[in-house]
Design a protein around this motif. Structure first.
Motif, PDB file in Angstrom:
ATOM      1  N   ARG A 124       0.841  -1.211   0.000  1.00 19.15           N
ATOM      2  CA  ARG A 124       0.000   0.000   0.000  1.00 19.15           C
ATOM      3  C   ARG A 124       0.872   1.255   0.000  1.00 19.15           C
ATOM      4  NH1 ARG A 124      -3.828  -2.090   4.360  1.00 19.15           N
ATOM      5  NH2 ARG A 124      -2.874  -0.460   5.615  1.00 19.15           N
ATOM      6  N   LEU A 125       1.968   1.217   0.767  1.00 16.70           N
ATOM      7  CA  LEU A 125       2.873   2.378   0.797  1.00 16.70           C
ATOM      8  C   LEU A 125       3.523   2.600  -0.569  1.00 16.70           C
ATOM      9  CD1 LEU A 125       4.568   1.969   4.299  1.00 16.70           C
ATOM     10  CD2 LEU A 125       3.117   3.880   3.557  1.00 16.70           C
ATOM     11  N   ARG A 126       3.885   1.510  -1.232  1.00 20.70           N
ATOM     12  CA  ARG A 126       4.511   1.648  -2.554  1.00 20.70           C
ATOM     13  C   ARG A 126       3.551   2.304  -3.538  1.00 20.70           C
ATOM     14  NH1 ARG A 126       7.494  -4.130  -2.288  1.00 20.70           N
ATOM     15  NH2 ARG A 126       9.569  -3.372  -1.694  1.00 20.70           N
ATOM     16  N   LYS A 127       2.254   1.976  -3.418  1.00 25.20           N
ATOM     17  CA  LYS A 127       1.266   2.605  -4.300  1.00 25.20           C
ATOM     18  C   LYS A 127       1.223   4.110  -4.065  1.00 25.20           C
ATOM     19  CE  LYS A 127      -2.109  -0.851  -5.619  1.00 25.20           C
ATOM     20  NZ  LYS A 127      -3.122  -1.691  -5.004  1.00 25.20           N
ATOM     21  N   LYS A 128       1.356   4.514  -2.797  1.00 24.62           N
ATOM     22  CA  LYS A 128       1.265   5.937  -2.481  1.00 24.62           C
ATOM     23  C   LYS A 128       2.559   6.688  -2.797  1.00 24.62           C
ATOM     24  CE  LYS A 128      -2.307   5.518   1.023  1.00 24.62           C
ATOM     25  NZ  LYS A 128      -2.786   5.820   2.376  1.00 24.62           N
ATOM     26  N   LEU A 129       3.703   6.000  -2.631  1.00 26.35           N
ATOM     27  CA  LEU A 129       5.001   6.691  -2.727  1.00 26.35           C
ATOM     28  C   LEU A 129       5.695   6.502  -4.070  1.00 26.35           C
ATOM     29  CD1 LEU A 129       6.510   5.574   0.698  1.00 26.35           C
ATOM     30  CD2 LEU A 129       5.337   7.712   0.213  1.00 26.35           C
ATOM     31  N   GLY A 130       5.279   5.466  -4.789  1.00 27.09           N
ATOM     32  CA  GLY A 130       6.050   5.047  -5.966  1.00 27.09           C
ATOM     33  C   GLY A 130       6.799   3.781  -5.602  1.00 27.09           C
ATOM     34  N   ALA A 131       6.762   2.801  -6.505  1.00 32.73           N
ATOM     35  CA  ALA A 131       7.238   1.448  -6.182  1.00 32.73           C
ATOM     36  C   ALA A 131       8.705   1.407  -5.784  1.00 32.73           C
ATOM     37  CB  ALA A 131       6.986   0.529  -7.373  1.00 32.73           C
ATOM     38  N   GLN A 132       9.508   2.345  -6.366  1.00 28.67           N
ATOM     39  CA  GLN A 132      10.963   2.241  -6.156  1.00 28.67           C
ATOM     40  C   GLN A 132      11.408   2.781  -4.786  1.00 28.67           C
ATOM     41  OE1 GLN A 132       9.439   4.347  -8.062  1.00 28.67           O
ATOM     42  NE2 GLN A 132      10.231   6.385  -7.628  1.00 28.67           N
ATOM     43  N   CYS A 133      10.521   3.445  -4.062  1.00 28.50           N
ATOM     44  CA  CYS A 133      10.915   4.087  -2.788  1.00 28.50           C
ATOM     45  C   CYS A 133      11.288   3.087  -1.705  1.00 28.50           C
ATOM     46  CB  CYS A 133       9.787   4.983  -2.267  1.00 28.50           C
ATOM     47  SG  CYS A 133       9.728   6.563  -3.108  1.00 28.50           S
ATOM     48  N   ILE A 134      10.594   1.936  -1.705  1.00 29.10           N
ATOM     49  CA  ILE A 134      10.888   0.943  -0.662  1.00 29.10           C
ATOM     50  C   ILE A 134      11.452  -0.305  -1.322  1.00 29.10           C
ATOM     51  CG2 ILE A 134       9.983  -0.448   1.229  1.00 29.10           C
ATOM     52  CD1 ILE A 134       7.719   1.605   1.514  1.00 29.10           C
ATOM     53  N   GLU A 135      12.704  -0.586  -0.966  1.00 27.85           N
ATOM     54  CA  GLU A 135      13.389  -1.755  -1.523  1.00 27.85           C
ATOM     55  C   GLU A 135      13.148  -2.967  -0.629  1.00 27.85           C
ATOM     56  OE1 GLU A 135      17.787  -1.994  -2.189  1.00 27.85           O
ATOM     57  OE2 GLU A 135      17.403  -0.089  -3.216  1.00 27.85           O
ATOM     58  N   THR A 136      12.894  -4.104  -1.249  1.00 33.40           N
ATOM     59  CA  THR A 136      12.862  -5.356  -0.487  1.00 33.40           C
ATOM     60  C   THR A 136      14.262  -5.941  -0.492  1.00 33.40           C
ATOM     61  OG1 THR A 136      10.593  -5.792  -1.158  1.00 33.40           O
ATOM     62  CG2 THR A 136      11.840  -7.668  -0.312  1.00 33.40           C
ATOM     63  N   VAL A 137      14.811  -6.204   0.680  1.00 33.19           N
ATOM     64  CA  VAL A 137      16.127  -6.831   0.761  1.00 33.19           C
ATOM     65  C   VAL A 137      15.878  -8.289   1.137  1.00 33.19           C
ATOM     66  CG1 VAL A 137      18.414  -6.760   1.800  1.00 33.19           C
ATOM     67  CG2 VAL A 137      17.128  -4.631   1.455  1.00 33.19           C
ATOM     68  N   ARG A 138      15.999  -9.147   0.158  1.00 34.17           N
ATOM     69  CA  ARG A 138      15.567 -10.537   0.303  1.00 34.17           C
ATOM     70  C   ARG A 138      16.199 -11.211   1.510  1.00 34.17           C
ATOM     71  NH1 ARG A 138      12.417 -12.870  -3.248  1.00 34.17           N
ATOM     72  NH2 ARG A 138      12.755 -11.253  -4.790  1.00 34.17           N
ATOM     73  N   GLY A 139      15.351 -11.882   2.285  1.00 37.97           N
ATOM     74  CA  GLY A 139      15.835 -12.608   3.450  1.00 37.97           C
ATOM     75  C   GLY A 139      16.095 -11.732   4.660  1.00 37.97           C
ATOM     76  N   ARG A 140      15.988 -10.404   4.491  1.00 41.67           N
ATOM     77  CA  ARG A 140      16.257  -9.524   5.636  1.00 41.67           C
ATOM     78  C   ARG A 140      15.073  -8.624   5.952  1.00 41.67           C
ATOM     79  NH1 ARG A 140      21.487  -6.204   5.550  1.00 41.67           N
ATOM     80  NH2 ARG A 140      20.649  -5.699   7.585  1.00 41.67           N
ATOM     81  N   GLY A 141      14.760  -7.703   5.050  1.00 41.39           N
ATOM     82  CA  GLY A 141      13.680  -6.780   5.380  1.00 41.39           C
ATOM     83  C   GLY A 141      13.495  -5.722   4.317  1.00 41.39           C
ATOM     84  N   TYR A 142      13.361  -4.488   4.772  1.00 39.92           N
ATOM     85  CA  TYR A 142      13.013  -3.407   3.852  1.00 39.92           C
ATOM     86  C   TYR A 142      13.897  -2.199   4.079  1.00 39.92           C
ATOM     87  CZ  TYR A 142       8.894  -6.265   3.257  1.00 39.92           C
ATOM     88  OH  TYR A 142       8.070  -7.323   2.997  1.00 39.92           O
ATOM     89  N   MET A 143      14.048  -1.414   2.997  1.00 41.37           N
ATOM     90  CA  MET A 143      14.848  -0.197   3.103  1.00 41.37           C
ATOM     91  C   MET A 143      14.177   0.912   2.308  1.00 41.37           C
ATOM     92  SD  MET A 143      18.866   0.398   2.266  1.00 41.37           S
ATOM     93  CE  MET A 143      18.823   0.211   0.502  1.00 41.37           C
ATOM     94  N   LEU A 144      13.967   2.040   2.998  1.00 41.30           N
ATOM     95  CA  LEU A 144      13.496   3.234   2.309  1.00 41.30           C
ATOM     96  C   LEU A 144      14.706   3.895   1.675  1.00 41.30           C
ATOM     97  CD1 LEU A 144      10.805   4.922   2.071  1.00 41.30           C
ATOM     98  CD2 LEU A 144      11.780   6.396   3.821  1.00 41.30           C
ATOM     99  N   THR A 145      14.593   4.223   0.384  1.00 40.27           N
ATOM    100  CA  THR A 145      15.778   4.751  -0.293  1.00 40.27           C
ATOM    101  C   THR A 145      15.410   5.859  -1.284  1.00 40.27           C
ATOM    102  OG1 THR A 145      17.664   4.182  -1.681  1.00 40.27           O
ATOM    103  CG2 THR A 145      15.657   2.917  -2.063  1.00 40.27           C
ATOM    104  N   SER A 146      16.344   6.785  -1.441  1.00 37.84           N
ATOM    105  CA  SER A 146      16.151   7.841  -2.437  1.00 37.84           C
ATOM    106  C   SER A 146      16.910   7.501  -3.718  1.00 37.84           C
ATOM    107  CB  SER A 146      16.652   9.185  -1.884  1.00 37.84           C
ATOM    108  OG  SER A 146      18.023   9.060  -1.571  1.00 37.84           O
TER     109      SER A 146
END
Ligand code: CA
Length: 222
Positions: free
Chosen positions: A196-218
């Motif tokens: 849902r956040l990716r829809k609001k922010l743009g898909a590239q804003c939040i990276e999935t780091v496989r096996g670990r978690g998530y990263m907000l990135t510019s």
């Protein structure tokens, strides 16, 4: 932002918890020093609000124990006793801030937000990541200069990622900071919120780091 509220006065504890939840904080309540000590040692909190006069173990002892065991969460001490010795004992035990009863709950909220912001390494209340701006003192988000509307859960996830932007937040850590201990968490609920956040922010804003978690990135991938 998940807060451990340690307060043995039921009425006051209920009022503070309700006010903090209304400001999107996740709140777990401990009503005596023993429960507080255990919760602080075993669970992850962004901050604690700690009363001094408590059944079983007093607040200063709880705080000393946390610090001796490298529990570094910011602690705001709350007490009716405004005597100088209590304040000195609290600060010596490792308190980060102090509020004397009676107090305005709005002030408690502002102080907590400042503590959490500073503990994540942000000196200024304005936190930016690409097109996203977070006022960590008011708790408001803007995207490209326009207010961003978020549900409580979206706000919790995004504020957690925002304060740690460009760093990976482990999935388990994110869950602990976003839900209280009594919450029923579906196995994919974080993924749903991220989507849902990716829809609001743009898909590239939040990276999935496989096996670990998530990263907000510019850093938009090319
Ligand atoms: Ca008390």
């Amino acid at each position: 932002m998940r807060v451990l509220l340690v307060e043995d006065d039921d009425d006051l504890g209920t009022r503070i918890a309700a006010a903090l939840r209304a400001e999107h904080f996740v709140v777990d309540v401990a009503r005596n020093g023993e429960d507080a000590l255990h919760a602080g040692m075993t669970e992850l909190f962004d901050a604690a609000v700690l009363d001094l006069g408590l059944p079983k173990i007093d607040g200063v002892t709880v705080l000393k124990n946390w610090r001796e065991n490298a529990r570094n969460l910011p602690v705001l001490v709350l007490t009716a006793r405004d005597g100088w010795p209590d304040k000195v004992a609290s600060f010596k035990a490792g308190a980060d801030d102090f509020l004397t009863k009676p107090f305005k709950i709005e002030e408690l909220v502002l102080r907590l937000r400042a503590l959490v912001r500073r503990s994540t390494g942000h000196a200024s209340s304005q936190v930016a990541c690409g097109p996203l701006q977070f006022d960590a003192q008011l708790g408001t988000f803007e995207l490209n200069g326009l207010p961003l509307r978020l549900t409580a859960l979206e706000w919790r996830v995004l504020s957690c990622l925002m304060l740690r932007a460009e760093n990976v937040v482990d999935r388990g850590e994110l869950i602990e900071r976003v839900y209280d201990r009594n919450a029923e968490v579906d196995s994919n609920s974080i993924e749903v919120i991220i989507a849902r956040l990716r829809k609001k922010l743009g898909a590239q804003c939040i990276e999935t780091v496989r096996g670990r978690g998530y990263m907000l990135t510019s850093q938009v991938p090319t």
